[in-house]
Design an enzyme around this catalytic site. Structure first.
Site, mmCIF file in Angstrom:
data_model
loop_
_atom_site.group_PDB
_atom_site.id
_atom_site.type_symbol
_atom_site.label_atom_id
_atom_site.label_comp_id
_atom_site.label_asym_id
_atom_site.label_seq_id
_atom_site.Cartn_x
_atom_site.Cartn_y
_atom_site.Cartn_z
ATOM 1 N N HIS A 78 67.247 -53.426 51.106
ATOM 2 C CA HIS A 78 66.721 -52.099 50.833
ATOM 3 C C HIS A 78 67.531 -51.465 49.700
ATOM 4 C CE1 HIS A 78 64.550 -48.520 52.939
ATOM 5 N NE2 HIS A 78 64.121 -48.749 51.724
ATOM 6 N N HIS B 82 56.018 -50.720 56.426
ATOM 7 C CA HIS B 82 56.790 -50.467 55.212
ATOM 8 C C HIS B 82 58.216 -50.986 55.402
ATOM 9 C CE1 HIS B 82 59.436 -47.447 52.971
ATOM 10 N NE2 HIS B 82 58.954 -48.234 52.030
#
Length: 365
Positions: free
Chosen positions: A106, A62
């Protein structure tokens, strides 16, 4: 009507000539039509070569690019080369438009910038070249809904377009994917999914995720389930591939953030909230194995995430060398925190960025 008659010798000669012609067509010289090599080891096991891609369970990282210990948004401790060497076979990433260049970030590039997609894919290409019997998947979160052509340009720049698999149609059932052996033999060992804005007609090897895969819930802070959380409304979920998001978050200022303190148990084969527990839940509920299992801090558990996958695939987990250790021991890659700590000071030192992200409503893990 004229009549024709043939002697036995003429018939025999004609038959021989026909056999020779057919033989020349079937067995062309190597320079004209080189035979395909036949893979005997696929993703580490001879037993997987005849297995369809949709009938194999893969471990995925992930936010694979979000590496480090000095940012609360980091989800992995080791770079993607180490991830792949240890057994990760799906690399998930968030792509953003940063001043006209695709970066892997992110939430936003001001919070964690993992570098350009081109640099990332250059590393992927080098690893694939060095490991010719491996099939790898990419899962791209197209955060800024860039057109597939923008990604196609980068893939072509690093030479991954010719190594990418293009399906015969935009949607395949779990049972209709090619075998790992055929993907390796054809040289199309990279399968790329994108969560939004994929276009089969313009770039067929960038495959729409949610017409082929459904996902369980993400940003879980309590316990994992196996309900359909994200999919295309028309996707036949009972016969499509599926992905379980198995990374446990903790709340920071009311928002989810990666939690390495629980990673040993989260990644474990057995026990409460373990990967093995969610895997068993999903197998029982869906009647088939998950195809992809996305995890954070994959090395926690000492290879337990790969053991779960090996058991699912009916093969033995016996790595030739030990995988990386938590905390980055023995590696120059960014390291993890000790599993006995809730969060290290270095991770918490960047908590201020969360406040800014909440203010702008942009927080997303």
């Amino acid at each position: 009507m004229p009549s024709f008659s043939f002697t036995r010798a003429q018939v025999a000669l004609s038959t021989f000539a026909m056999i020779s012609l057919v033989s020349n067509l079937v067995y062309a010289s190597p320079t004209e039509s080189p035979p395909l090599r036949r893979a005997t080891i696929c993703n580490g096991s001879p037993d997987l070569c005849s297995r369809g891609f949709g009938n194999v369970t893969f471990v995925g990282a992930h936010d694979s690019y979000a590496v480090g210990t000095n940012n609360i948004f980091a989800t992995q401790d080791y770079n993607i080369t180490q991830q792949l060497n240890d057994g990760i076979r799906m690399l998930q990433m968030q792509a953003h438009n940063s001043s006209g260049v695709i970066h892997l970030c992110h939430t936003s590039c001001s919070l964690l910038d993992g570098g350009t997609l081109q640099a990332y894919l250059t590393t992927v290409k080098a690893w694939l070249d060095a490991n010719p019997n491996e099939v790898l998947s990419l899962l791209i979160v197209n955060s800024d809904t860039l057109p597939p052509s923008s990604y196609d340009t980068v893939f072509k720049a690093v030479g991954l377009d010719t190594m990418s698999y293009s399906p015969p149609s935009s949607s395949l059932l779990e049972s209709n994917w090619p075998t790992l052996g055929s993907l390796i033999d054809s040289g199309t060992r990279l399968i790329t999914f994108m969560d939004s804005n994929a276009n089969f007609n313009s770039v067929p090897y960038i495959i729409d995720e949610f017409t082929n895969i459904w996902e369980t819930a993400y940003d879980v802070t309590t316990s994992f389930d196996c309900n359909v959380n994200r999919s295309n409304a028309n996707t036949p979920t009972a016969t499509s591939m599926y992905l379980i998001n198995h990374f446990l978050d903790t709340l920071v200022l009311g928002q989810p953030a990666p939690d390495p303190s629980q990673a040993n148990q989260t990644n474990a084969v057995t026990g409460s909230n373990s990967l093995g527990e969610q895997f068993s839940l999903c197998t029982g509920q869906q009647g088939r194995n998950p195809n992809f299992m996305l995890v954070d801090f994959y090395e926690y558990g000492g290879g337990s995430v790969f053991e779960v996958a090996a058991t699912a695939n009916g093969v033995t987990y016996s790595p030739a060398t030990p995988i990386a250790t938590p905390g980055g021991t023995g590696s120059t890659s960014p390291s993890a925190t000790s599993s006995s700590l809730n969060l290290s000071f270095s991770r918490w030192s960047s908590v201020w960025v969360v406040i800014g992200s909440i203010a702008f409503g942009a927080f997303y893990i």
